[in-house]
Each structure stands twice: as structure tokens, then as C-alpha cells.
Design a protein around this motif. Sequence first.
Motif, mmCIF file in Angstrom:
data_model
loop_
_atom_site.group_PDB
_atom_site.id
_atom_site.type_symbol
_atom_site.label_atom_id
_atom_site.label_comp_id
_atom_site.label_asym_id
_atom_site.label_seq_id
_atom_site.Cartn_x
_atom_site.Cartn_y
_atom_site.Cartn_z
ATOM 1 N N PRO A 150 -2.194 7.814 -9.974
ATOM 2 C CA PRO A 150 -3.611 7.758 -10.353
ATOM 3 C C PRO A 150 -3.786 7.193 -11.752
ATOM 4 C CG PRO A 150 -3.073 9.870 -9.349
ATOM 5 C CD PRO A 150 -1.767 9.177 -9.600
ATOM 6 N N THR A 151 -4.839 6.425 -11.943
ATOM 7 C CA THR A 151 -5.110 5.821 -13.250
ATOM 8 C C THR A 151 -6.167 6.601 -14.026
ATOM 9 O OG1 THR A 151 -6.845 4.384 -12.353
ATOM 10 C CG2 THR A 151 -4.583 3.538 -12.316
ATOM 11 N N ASN A 152 -6.872 7.487 -13.319
ATOM 12 C CA ASN A 152 -7.965 8.262 -13.927
ATOM 13 C C ASN A 152 -9.057 7.357 -14.493
ATOM 14 O OD1 ASN A 152 -6.697 10.831 -13.452
ATOM 15 N ND2 ASN A 152 -5.331 10.394 -15.167
ATOM 16 N N LYS A 153 -9.238 6.217 -13.850
ATOM 17 C CA LYS A 153 -10.316 5.309 -14.235
ATOM 18 C C LYS A 153 -10.712 4.477 -13.018
ATOM 19 C CE LYS A 153 -7.180 1.704 -15.944
ATOM 20 N NZ LYS A 153 -6.805 0.889 -17.129
ATOM 21 N N LYS A 154 -11.824 3.785 -13.155
ATOM 22 C CA LYS A 154 -12.302 2.979 -12.044
ATOM 23 C C LYS A 154 -11.784 1.546 -12.143
ATOM 24 C CE LYS A 154 -16.492 5.534 -10.852
ATOM 25 N NZ LYS A 154 -17.950 5.452 -10.588
ATOM 26 N N GLY A 155 -11.649 0.940 -10.995
ATOM 27 C CA GLY A 155 -11.207 -0.442 -10.898
ATOM 28 C C GLY A 155 -11.568 -0.971 -9.528
ATOM 29 N N VAL A 156 -11.152 -2.192 -9.242
ATOM 30 C CA VAL A 156 -11.451 -2.814 -7.954
ATOM 31 C C VAL A 156 -10.296 -2.572 -6.988
ATOM 32 C CG1 VAL A 156 -11.950 -4.968 -6.747
ATOM 33 C CG2 VAL A 156 -12.889 -4.578 -9.029
ATOM 34 N N ALA A 167 -5.875 4.134 -7.874
ATOM 35 C CA ALA A 167 -4.510 4.518 -8.210
ATOM 36 C C ALA A 167 -3.623 3.303 -7.972
ATOM 37 C CB ALA A 167 -4.050 5.687 -7.343
ATOM 38 N N LEU A 168 -2.508 3.246 -8.659
ATOM 39 C CA LEU A 168 -1.549 2.178 -8.431
ATOM 40 C C LEU A 168 -0.618 2.603 -7.297
ATOM 41 C CD1 LEU A 168 -0.231 -0.511 -9.172
ATOM 42 C CD2 LEU A 168 1.170 0.722 -10.852
ATOM 43 N N PHE A 169 -0.619 1.828 -6.238
ATOM 44 C CA PHE A 169 0.237 2.106 -5.088
ATOM 45 C C PHE A 169 1.362 1.080 -5.059
ATOM 46 C CE2 PHE A 169 0.963 1.432 -0.384
ATOM 47 C CZ PHE A 169 1.780 2.540 -0.247
ATOM 48 N N ARG A 186 13.062 -4.635 -3.716
ATOM 49 C CA ARG A 186 11.878 -5.320 -4.225
ATOM 50 C C ARG A 186 10.678 -4.450 -3.902
ATOM 51 N NH1 ARG A 186 8.162 -8.940 -1.735
ATOM 52 N NH2 ARG A 186 7.100 -10.315 -3.225
ATOM 53 N N ALA A 187 9.827 -4.279 -4.866
ATOM 54 C CA ALA A 187 8.626 -3.461 -4.668
ATOM 55 C C ALA A 187 7.385 -4.311 -4.869
ATOM 56 C CB ALA A 187 8.611 -2.279 -5.620
ATOM 57 N N ILE A 188 6.360 -4.026 -4.086
ATOM 58 C CA ILE A 188 5.071 -4.691 -4.262
ATOM 59 C C ILE A 188 4.012 -3.614 -4.396
ATOM 60 C CG2 ILE A 188 5.699 -6.809 -3.048
ATOM 61 C CD1 ILE A 188 4.311 -5.769 -0.585
ATOM 62 N N GLY A 189 3.021 -3.894 -5.192
ATOM 63 C CA GLY A 189 2.001 -2.873 -5.410
ATOM 64 C C GLY A 189 0.666 -3.459 -5.802
ATOM 65 N N ASN A 190 -0.329 -2.616 -5.803
ATOM 66 C CA ASN A 190 -1.673 -3.016 -6.197
ATOM 67 C C ASN A 190 -2.512 -1.767 -6.383
ATOM 68 O OD1 ASN A 190 -3.853 -4.783 -6.733
ATOM 69 N ND2 ASN A 190 -3.030 -6.233 -5.222
ATOM 70 N N TYR A 191 -3.696 -1.964 -6.934
ATOM 71 C CA TYR A 191 -4.607 -0.843 -7.155
ATOM 72 C C TYR A 191 -5.490 -0.652 -5.931
ATOM 73 C CZ TYR A 191 -3.191 -1.016 -12.027
ATOM 74 O OH TYR A 191 -2.444 -0.991 -13.180
ATOM 75 N N MET A 192 -5.592 0.598 -5.492
ATOM 76 C CA MET A 192 -6.424 0.904 -4.341
ATOM 77 C C MET A 192 -7.156 2.226 -4.554
ATOM 78 S SD MET A 192 -3.543 1.965 -1.508
ATOM 79 C CE MET A 192 -4.781 2.393 -0.283
ATOM 80 N N CYS A 193 -8.125 2.487 -3.705
ATOM 81 C CA CYS A 193 -8.946 3.684 -3.831
ATOM 82 C C CYS A 193 -8.095 4.950 -3.851
ATOM 83 C CB CYS A 193 -9.937 3.785 -2.673
ATOM 84 S SG CYS A 193 -11.243 2.538 -2.656
ATOM 85 N N VAL A 194 -8.428 5.855 -4.744
ATOM 86 C CA VAL A 194 -7.776 7.164 -4.761
ATOM 87 C C VAL A 194 -8.058 7.899 -3.458
ATOM 88 C CG1 VAL A 194 -7.864 9.448 -5.833
ATOM 89 C CG2 VAL A 194 -7.717 7.413 -7.271
#
Length: 220
Positions: A150-156, A167-169, A186-194
Motif C-alpha cells: 500500500p502507498t497510503n495515497k491516491k494514484g491512477v 498499492a504497488l502490486f 523477473r518481476a513486473i508490477g504496477n499501481y492498482m486499486c487497494v
Amino acid sequence: MHQPFIRNHQYNEIKKRIGQLQNACNTVSDKKVVEAVRNDTEMMINGLFLEATDQQKQLLGNLDQLHGTADFQRYLQALEPYVIEEYAQVTDNQLKKLFPKIKKLKLPDLEAADSRFATYLGWTDIAVNRLFIVYELGGKLVGFEGKYTPTNKKGVCFLCSKHTEVALFTAVTKWKPAGVSSDYYRAIGNYMCVNSEVCNRNITSVDVLETFIHGVLVGP
């Protein structure tokens, strides 16, 4: 007997476009502009269901009869029985089989979820900071999990494109290029809804989700 044919993301797209049409009807005085929005909305909806039957086309159509708030509400409510319950038959045992390496898998409450409004099943195990995702791809259930921060902030959100708490997944891919060492990963990730429920109620396309799943399970 209703024969469901609308997927959750399609219903969300319809809901978004109908909301835009309603806003135009309520705020725009130029009738030509309103009719242009109405025509664009009808074309978009038809484009989502290129193989629709006459009965389905009739259900989705008649946008020229939508003017007041009550009209738009009735239109959307009439579509709800036709939304597919994609995960209504999923069982705990099926979910366990998708994650065989996790001995103490925390399972979601399947009975509490409304499977009509779920493009994917997503749940978290806060104790180990993991997010689990299950999706039906090509008629087959697939599942993967990853680190959930979790980032504890809003984002897209990269899945639904809405500005929400994110949160960063990060998920480790399950494939390896030929000739690499055994400890390669290898890992891939992005920000998605908590909140996966919020994400499912906003997502209007499965393209990004399926691309991400392909990257995790199959590779580039």
C-alpha cells in the motif's frame, strides 16, 4: 428466463457512457449536441456487442426514450439481470488448486461477493502482504499472486484507470528465457486499486489485465 450476455467491464462502460448522456441531457440546451451524444452512445454500445441477437439489441437500444433521471436509472436496472455471473460457480477447492505452493492460502469470502460485478477475483492476505488474482482467460481459470505494498495515497490504477487509493502490486513471472541460471527471476508490477471491489466496479476493458497476466504467466 434471462440469458446473461453482458460482462462486468462492458456493463461498466455502458454505465459510464449512459452517465455522460444523462449529463448532456441535464446540462446542454442545444438539442443537436444532445442528439450527437445520444448517437455516439448508441454506436459505442452496439460496438461492444457485434454478435448481439435482435432481442439483445432491443434491450440495449431505445436510447431516444431516455430523458429524465428516472429513465436512465430504469435503463441500467433493466440491464443488470443480463450481467454474467462469471465466478458464481467457483469453489474454494478450485482456488486452492490455482495456488498449490501456498499451504495456508487465505481464501476470499465467495458467498459475500456479487459475482455479477467482478471482472476478476482479487483478495489480499495482509499478514504476508500478498495480493491474489484469479481471472478466466480463454475459458480457463488462471491465478497468480504477488507482493502488495500500500502507498497510503491516491494514484491512477493501471487496470481501471481511475484515480483511487492504490498499492504497488509486483508479481514474479513464471517463465524463464532459455539458457539462464536457475536463480534467474523477473518481476513486473504496477499501481492498482487497494480495493479490488472498487476496481471491478470501474474497469471498462480487460485488455490491460490480460496483457499483464500474459506477462506474468507466459512472458513477452
